[in-house]
Design an enzyme around this catalytic site. Structure first.
Site, PDB file in Angstrom:
ATOM      1  N   PRO A   2       0.834  -1.172  -0.149  1.00 45.83           N
ATOM      2  CA  PRO A   2      -0.027   0.078  -0.004  1.00 45.83           C
ATOM      3  C   PRO A   2       0.834   1.230   0.033  1.00 45.83           C
ATOM      4  O   PRO A   2       1.861   1.219   0.687  1.00 45.83           O
ATOM      5  CB  PRO A   2      -0.679  -0.090   1.495  1.00 45.83           C
ATOM      6  CG  PRO A   2      -0.846  -1.550   1.634  1.00 45.83           C
ATOM      7  CD  PRO A   2       0.518  -2.044   1.153  1.00 45.83           C
ATOM      8  N   GLU A   3       0.521   2.311  -0.895  1.00 49.65           N
ATOM      9  CA  GLU A   3       1.315   3.578  -0.927  1.00 49.65           C
ATOM     10  C   GLU A   3       0.500   4.520  -0.023  1.00 49.65           C
ATOM     11  O   GLU A   3      -0.745   4.389   0.389  1.00 49.65           O
ATOM     12  CB  GLU A   3       1.543   3.792  -2.275  1.00 49.65           C
ATOM     13  CG  GLU A   3       2.245   2.755  -3.028  1.00 49.65           C
ATOM     14  CD  GLU A   3       2.733   3.236  -4.476  1.00 49.65           C
ATOM     15  OE1 GLU A   3       2.659   4.409  -4.625  1.00 49.65           O
ATOM     16  OE2 GLU A   3       2.851   2.219  -5.191  1.00 49.65           O
ATOM     17  N   HIS A  93      -6.320 -15.131   8.240  1.00 49.81           N
ATOM     18  CA  HIS A  93      -4.939 -14.273   8.392  1.00 49.81           C
ATOM     19  C   HIS A  93      -5.369 -12.995   9.261  1.00 49.81           C
ATOM     20  O   HIS A  93      -4.560 -11.943   9.092  1.00 49.81           O
ATOM     21  CB  HIS A  93      -4.521 -13.741   7.238  1.00 49.81           C
ATOM     22  CG  HIS A  93      -3.974 -14.995   6.388  1.00 49.81           C
ATOM     23  ND1 HIS A  93      -3.274 -16.098   6.595  1.00 49.81           N
ATOM     24  CD2 HIS A  93      -4.507 -15.166   4.967  1.00 49.81           C
ATOM     25  CE1 HIS A  93      -3.111 -16.844   5.493  1.00 49.81           C
ATOM     26  NE2 HIS A  93      -4.120 -16.563   4.685  1.00 49.81           N
ATOM     27  N   ARG A 155      23.214  13.459  -7.086  1.00 53.26           N
ATOM     28  CA  ARG A 155      23.138  11.948  -7.042  1.00 53.26           C
ATOM     29  C   ARG A 155      22.747  11.460  -8.294  1.00 53.26           C
ATOM     30  O   ARG A 155      22.527  12.057  -9.375  1.00 53.26           O
ATOM     31  CB  ARG A 155      21.758  11.699  -6.325  1.00 53.26           C
ATOM     32  CG  ARG A 155      21.574  12.212  -4.686  1.00 53.26           C
ATOM     33  CD  ARG A 155      22.999  11.648  -3.843  1.00 53.26           C
ATOM     34  NE  ARG A 155      22.764  10.372  -3.567  1.00 53.26           N
ATOM     35  CZ  ARG A 155      22.206   9.735  -2.680  1.00 53.26           C
ATOM     36  NH1 ARG A 155      21.489  10.399  -1.739  1.00 53.26           N
ATOM     37  NH2 ARG A 155      22.436   8.336  -2.458  1.00 53.26           N
TER      38      ARG A 155
END
Length: 281
Positions: A2-3, A93, A155
């Protein structure tokens, strides 16, 4: 995993069902889900506490207690929360069940069992969950083009890896990194050091917009969330890049291409997001 949009819509669905309720009992059905402290201590510390708020930081969720303690949760790959009546059939679960004073049960369900809970006691510094290491929220005023350019301009790693780095910006995952870079017209393999100020401005402006769009598409009521056992999200027809390899770009018609960056699948349009050093298709 999940974001931010999934975690935020979960928070919005669950919070009204639990805030103001007292925790009568906590049952831990899978001990390793409680990372800190021991499960028995975790349960006893929460007994009689009233939940005063539910928050989100990046992909973490928090439950604030009237005692000053905070429950921290990371869903990891398949974690989910359900607010259900006590007589509602329990999902397979189900690993943790908080029984609340109004008869509601807050259930933690996780098919792969990777999610974790931590208890931060009142006044205690959180140096254990990882939440303290997060970068700014995408909706925070400090998340600006200047911040991104200053922190990432030297970077060499791909810009997509920068967006996935939770210490750079909190909450973005594979799906929304692809969507943000598609909207900005930036190839996900582009080294961060090659981006110009206009690119950083585009990322800073589009990131909160696209995440908010995801939240709006996935928003649902607590009842809808429960009846779908937390698995049925709104159709993701709004996605422009992620998972669309081989399909025509919604802008130019060029087939979406797939590559692998940092071990993760990445989808992009080779015309709208040209690969550095390669002519547009």
């Amino acid at each position: 995993m999940p974001e931010l949009p999934e975690v935020e819509t979960l928070r919005q669905a669950i919070e009204p069902c639990i805030v103001g309720r007292k925790i009568v009992d906590t049952a831990v059905l899978k001990q390793k889900i409680i990372a800190r402290p021991q499960a028995e201590t975790f349960c006893s510390a929460l007994a009689g506490c009233t939940i005063t708020a539910m928050g989100r930081r990046g992909k973490f969720l928090t439950l604030q207690m009237d005692s000053g303690d905070t429950v921290i949760l990371h869903l990891r790959m398949t974690g989910n929360l359900l607010a259900a009546p006590a007589d509602w059939p329990q999902e397979k679960h189900t690993h943790v069940v908080f029984s609340l004073s109004d008869g509601t049960q807050l259930r933690y369900v996780d098919s792969r069992g990777f999610g974790r809970f931590w208890l931060q006691t009142a006044g205690e510094q959180d140096d254990f969950s990882g939440m303290a290491k997060l970068g700014p929220e995408p909706f925070d005023p400090t998340f600006t083009a200047g911040y991104l350019q200053k922190s990432q301009q030297n970077r060499r790693r791909p810009i997509k890896e920068c967006l996935l780095d939770q210490s750079v910006v909190a909450g973005i995952g594979n799906i929304y990194a692809d969507e943000i870079l598609f909207a900005a017209g930036i190839c996900p393999t582009s080294p961060a050091s090659t981006l110009r100020l206009k690119d950083w401005r585009a990322i800073a402006a589009l990131t909160p917009q696209i995440l908010q769009q995801g939240i709006s598409y996935k928003r649902r009521t607590a009842r809808q969330h429960l009846e779908g056992t937390g698995k049925k999200y709104s159709e993701e027809a709004f996605l422009q890049a992620y998972g669309r390899a081989g399909q025509p770009c919604t802008r130019c018609g060029t087939p979406i291409e797939r590559t692998v960056i940092g071990g993760r699948s990445s989808c992009y349009c080779p015309h709208c997001q040209p690969v550095p050093g390669r002519p547009k298709k």
